[in-house]
Design a protein around this motif. Structure first.
Motif, PDB file in Angstrom:
ATOM      1  N   PRO A   1       0.739  -1.251   0.024  1.00 30.09           N
ATOM      2  CA  PRO A   1       0.030  -0.059  -0.146  1.00 30.09           C
ATOM      3  C   PRO A   1       0.966   1.340  -0.072  1.00 30.09           C
ATOM      4  O   PRO A   1       0.297   2.325  -0.362  1.00 30.09           O
ATOM      5  CB  PRO A   1      -0.750  -0.125   1.313  1.00 30.09           C
ATOM      6  CG  PRO A   1      -0.769  -1.651   1.613  1.00 30.09           C
ATOM      7  CD  PRO A   1       0.534  -2.071   1.013  1.00 30.09           C
ATOM      8  N   GLU A   2       2.203   1.385   0.169  1.00 33.09           N
ATOM      9  CA  GLU A   2       2.905   2.510   0.288  1.00 33.09           C
ATOM     10  C   GLU A   2       3.973   2.604  -0.886  1.00 33.09           C
ATOM     11  O   GLU A   2       4.245   3.418  -1.227  1.00 33.09           O
ATOM     12  CB  GLU A   2       3.946   2.436   1.641  1.00 33.09           C
ATOM     13  CG  GLU A   2       3.595   1.983   2.676  1.00 33.09           C
ATOM     14  CD  GLU A   2       4.537   1.419   3.656  1.00 33.09           C
ATOM     15  OE1 GLU A   2       5.727   1.708   3.609  1.00 33.09           O
ATOM     16  OE2 GLU A   2       4.184   0.874   4.757  1.00 33.09           O
ATOM     17  N   LEU A   3       4.048   1.448  -1.638  1.00 36.61           N
ATOM     18  CA  LEU A   3       4.911   1.461  -2.813  1.00 36.61           C
ATOM     19  C   LEU A   3       4.172   1.744  -4.026  1.00 36.61           C
ATOM     20  O   LEU A   3       3.033   1.469  -4.328  1.00 36.61           O
ATOM     21  CB  LEU A   3       5.724   0.006  -2.690  1.00 36.61           C
ATOM     22  CG  LEU A   3       6.554  -0.270  -1.357  1.00 36.61           C
ATOM     23  CD1 LEU A   3       6.913  -1.731  -1.592  1.00 36.61           C
ATOM     24  CD2 LEU A   3       7.370   0.803  -1.307  1.00 36.61           C
ATOM     25  N   VAL A   4       5.407   1.974  -4.920  1.00 38.54           N
ATOM     26  CA  VAL A   4       4.642   2.139  -6.515  1.00 38.54           C
ATOM     27  C   VAL A   4       5.403   0.920  -7.183  1.00 38.54           C
ATOM     28  O   VAL A   4       6.691   0.386  -6.764  1.00 38.54           O
ATOM     29  CB  VAL A   4       5.398   3.109  -7.242  1.00 38.54           C
ATOM     30  CG1 VAL A   4       5.073   3.056  -8.685  1.00 38.54           C
ATOM     31  CG2 VAL A   4       4.697   4.552  -6.775  1.00 38.54           C
TER      32      VAL A   4
ATOM     33  N   ILE B   1       0.118   1.990  -8.054  1.00 37.74           N
ATOM     34  CA  ILE B   1       0.433   2.956  -7.173  1.00 37.74           C
ATOM     35  C   ILE B   1      -0.164   2.960  -5.912  1.00 37.74           C
ATOM     36  O   ILE B   1      -1.423   3.180  -5.469  1.00 37.74           O
ATOM     37  CB  ILE B   1       0.112   4.446  -7.611  1.00 37.74           C
ATOM     38  CG1 ILE B   1       0.709   4.791  -9.107  1.00 37.74           C
ATOM     39  CG2 ILE B   1       0.238   5.400  -6.727  1.00 37.74           C
ATOM     40  CD1 ILE B   1       0.390   5.792  -9.722  1.00 37.74           C
ATOM     41  N   GLY B   2       0.417   2.049  -5.043  1.00 40.28           N
ATOM     42  CA  GLY B   2      -0.150   1.742  -3.581  1.00 40.28           C
ATOM     43  C   GLY B   2      -1.107   2.690  -2.878  1.00 40.28           C
ATOM     44  O   GLY B   2      -2.249   2.374  -2.552  1.00 40.28           O
ATOM     45  N   PRO B   3      -0.543   4.061  -2.559  1.00 40.46           N
ATOM     46  CA  PRO B   3      -1.335   4.850  -1.758  1.00 40.46           C
ATOM     47  C   PRO B   3      -2.502   5.251  -2.426  1.00 40.46           C
ATOM     48  O   PRO B   3      -3.630   5.662  -1.706  1.00 40.46           O
ATOM     49  CB  PRO B   3      -0.497   6.172  -1.580  1.00 40.46           C
ATOM     50  CG  PRO B   3       1.003   5.612  -1.906  1.00 40.46           C
ATOM     51  CD  PRO B   3       0.748   4.509  -2.681  1.00 40.46           C
ATOM     52  N   THR B   4      -2.785   5.144  -3.678  1.00 40.97           N
ATOM     53  CA  THR B   4      -4.096   5.465  -4.379  1.00 40.97           C
ATOM     54  C   THR B   4      -4.979   4.403  -4.830  1.00 40.97           C
ATOM     55  O   THR B   4      -6.091   4.540  -5.205  1.00 40.97           O
ATOM     56  CB  THR B   4      -3.813   6.654  -5.399  1.00 40.97           C
ATOM     57  OG1 THR B   4      -3.326   5.772  -6.242  1.00 40.97           O
ATOM     58  CG2 THR B   4      -3.346   7.830  -4.930  1.00 40.97           C
TER      59      THR B   4
END
Lengths: 466, 264
Positions: A356-359, A373-376
């Motif tokens: 969830p934090e990574l690309v 794109i983890g965060p989105t």
């Protein structure tokens, strides 16, 4: 968050002061009018870009934003030295892996990684190319992180596109806002086509004094067809498709209205597997039968060379700083983004834990396709990607989500910050050169980090100011 | 053993062909295993001689005036050694790692993966590889006419029989899947009893075992020996094929290829 125009809240960076004053005096209806004018002009010159999978239509305008991105000359000098250093090392690497393979024997890069790479071309082993240059046109993607530093995100060494927007955006700005150019000493980019032609001519076979250069396009259904036509026209050379070329005695000729003409240099905008149906994919109808033989015989220059893909792959990217040290004995001027190679078990375990934090990117992907794109991303998207990664870990790399810098951009409700990146184009003939600037891409949706034109991003003019 | 070869490829066309280009790999090279005593290549136009990335002799033939037939004749005498599995003096700079990459024709699909897996334990040894070769011939008995030149390893495996090209592709696909470098060899074979035979054009495979290339003539269940004449190597048939061409015009094409291999 790093904003290109504003430092601390309300504090304008010096090189943006004049632009900010101009912006504050622009009535909104004038801006709107200029924007319509820009759309009309872009339509008239025919600048369009095909978006694969977009049902609204296969061609559309790339949104143009009228607020330029300004880079002060001292920053540019560092960027320029940094990308030249990088492309020089990458060219040395390409020559090496098709000749002595010193870097593999030294163990700096695993031999298996290079030699089993699908873009490595056995056909190039032992072939000597003019000036030992493989990559004549490189597009180096650069972002600025919230620490204010520039990072190289990606090297594009196959057929990088977008330079036509760099040139057209500048023309548009000069036409729409001539008064702005009186307040800034903007360094020119207009001579790019001359530099490109020079780099291509330097790639001619030995002994050819007045080389005939052509641009080879897969045709009008290619997403970058406009650019192929534009560059050919700007350089004053022929735009050709495979059917316009043929091979006789391992020389390339072009059909012209006045008979056959020998072709010495091909700026190809066609991927390796399609170039020659007798050497690569037999089902390709886009290529020229016999082209590889002509190339191996030293009778034609091809830009970029065949087999450059092995150096721009996202799984090769982590090794570029080491290449710079190995070939040039220098420290890299520009940084890489930390990258986890998911073919390594420890990197894979780390990444799977922090999706969830990574690309996450496909190593062979381009154009913003096939990435997470983890965060989105939604929980479903992350889980789907987790499965894809687990079944083919070697196909992926992961990077921390960078906080790309923002630049003020015209949006529906006025001016708002949007994320940007930068693609300068490095040209290598006898030496590496570039025009001051590049293509600034902007993610038009609020908060979005995806700037790729193929994903609906827009562009801005890029100013290097003295 | 001295072997003479006479190989004719004859294309005839319904209408004149306006333009044609061919990549020919029809000239053997001298190596430890074979000595080329004499060789000639007869083509309708003068071809250009080059080499390809594997070091094979490559002729590029271009015909750009209308013709209704194209005849390519390749003939000569080669002296072979009976020593098998001797390391060839092929391009010394070519790493075996290059032959780990699957190609479209040698991709191991699910059925091949399942088949290859049962050999994993001894796959790195000569006997392990012989087992694979034997099992392939058991699964795909020799039968011409079922597959075609562009059949993939997976298609041939599914068809349940094949020719030497299919046997080589299936073997190569299994090897590469198991992490063993393997490559395709095109050439000729002399079979006693066949005075004149269309199957004298042959294909087999080589796999990298410990420190050298070992040959596997899967179709005949033995290594390549004194009866084998090697023409070209490549990652698969497409890269080593004796004749590969494209043309403009011509309508329907008919091809007859004929190789006569006789001992002297």
């Amino acid at each position: 968050m790093y904003d290109e125009m504003y430092g601390k809240p309300g504090e304008i960076r010096g090189h943006y002061a004049a632009l900010e004053r101009w912006l504050s005096t622009m009535p909104p209806d004038v801006v709107e009018e200029k924007r319509r004018e820009a759309d009309l002009l872009f339509h008239r010159v025919g600048i369009t870009f095909a978006v694969y999978g977009d049902e609204a239509g296969s061609e559309r305008l790339i949104p143009f934003d009228a607020i330029p991105r300004i880079i002060p000359v001292d920053e540019w000098d560092v960027l320029e030295r940094g990308v030249k250093q990088r492309v020089t090392a990458l060219n040395r690497f390409l020559h090496d892996i098709y000749h002595g393979q010193d870097i593999l024997r030294a163990g700096v890069i695993p031999a298996e990684h290079v030699l089993t790479h699908e873009a490595y071309q056995v056909a190039m082993v032992g072939v000597n190319v003019p000036n030992d240059v493989y990559c004549h046109i490189a597009g180096i993607d650069i972002v600025r992180n919230d620490d204010g530093e520039y990072y190289v995100l990606e090297d594009n060494l196959r057929t990088p596109s977008g330079v036509s927007y760099m040139l057209e955006n500048r023309r548009m700005m000069m036409r729409l806002f001539p008064e702005l150019f009186e307040q800034y000493n903007v360094r020119p980019v207009e001579h790019y086509p001359q530099l490109l032609l020079e780099a291509l001519r330097n790639n001619a076979p030995q002994g050819v004094r007045e080389p005939t250069v052509v641009v080879l396009t897969p045709g009008q259904y290619n997403s970058a067809y406009f650019e192929h036509a534009f560059l050919a026209q700007q350089m004053g050379v022929e735009l050709v498709e495979a059917a316009d070329l043929f091979v006789r005695d391992a020389q390339i000729y072009m059909h012209t209205t006045s008979g056959h003409q020998r072709v010495d240099v091909i700026y190809r905008r066609l991927d390796d597997p399609f170039l020659d149906p007798l050497a690569f994919r037999p089902d390709s109808v886009l290529g020229v039968p016999g082209l590889l033989a002509a190339y191996r015989a030293g009778n034609v220059g091809i830009a970029n060379a065949i087999g450059t893909g092995v150096a721009d792959d996202k799984s090769t990217y982590p090794y570029v700083p080491e290449m710079i040290r190995f070939y040039l004995g220098e420290e890299p001027i520009l940084r890489n983004v930390p990258t986890w190679q998911l073919r390594k078990p420890e990197d894979l375990a780390y990444a799977l834990e922090r999706l969830p934090e990574l690309v996450v990117k496909e190593v062979q992907g381009s154009g913003g396709y096939g990435m997470l794109i983890g965060p989105t991303a939604s929980r479903e998207q992350i889980e789907e990607f987790r499965q894809r990664i687990q079944s083919h870990p070697a196909n992926y790399i992961a990077q921390p989500t960078l906080s790309l810098s923002t630049c003020p951009t015209f949006v529906q409700n006025g001016v708002a910050p949007r994320h940007v990146d930068l693609r300068p184009f490095v040209l290598c003939g006898r030496e590496c050169k570039l025009v001051p600037g590049g293509l600034t891409r902007v993610a038009l949706n609020e908060g979005s980090l995806v700037v790729n034109s193929s994903q609906g991003g827009g562009t801005k003019d890029t100013w290097v100011t003295a | 053993m001295r072997i003479s070869i006479d190989h004719t490829t004859h294309y005839t066309y319904e209408h004149p062909v306006r333009y044609s280009t061919q990549y020919l790999r029809l000239v053997p090279r001298t190596s430890h295993r074979q000595r080329v005593l004499e060789w000639r290549l007869d083509t309708p136009a003068r071809p250009l001689e080059l080499s390809d990335g594997y070091g094979n002799i490559l002729h590029v033939l271009t015909i750009d005036k209308p013709v209704e037939e194209i005849v390519i004749r390749s003939s000569g005498v080669v002296e072979t050694s009976s020593a098998v599995d001797e390391q060839y003096d092929d391009e010394p700079r070519l790493s075996p790692l290059l032959f780990l990459r699957p190609t479209a024709l040698t991709y191991a699909d699910a059925a091949l993966v399942e088949f290859a897996e049962q050999f994993r334990r001894r796959a790195g040894t000569l006997t392990g590889l012989r087992d694979i070769a034997g099992a392939i011939l058991g699964r795909l008995p020799f039968q011409p006419g079922v597959t075609e030149v562009h059949s993939t390893a997976g298609e041939a495996f599914a068809a349940g029989n094949g020719v030497c090209q299919d046997h080589a592709h299936v073997f190569i696909a299994c090897c590469r899947y198991l992490g063993i470098p393997a490559r395709y060899v095109s050439g000729y074979i002399y079979s006693a009893g066949h005075v004149e035979s269309a199957v004298a054009s042959h294909a087999w495979a080589e796999a990298w075992v410990v420190d050298r290339w070992r040959s596997f003539d899967i179709t005949n269940g033995r290594p390549a020996g004194a009866h084998h004449i090697r023409l070209a190597i490549g990652a698969d048939y497409l890269e080593a094929s004796p004749v590969r061409g494209v043309r403009t015009g011509g309508g329907m094409e008919s091809l007859s290829a004929h190789a006569v291999v006789t001992p002297q």
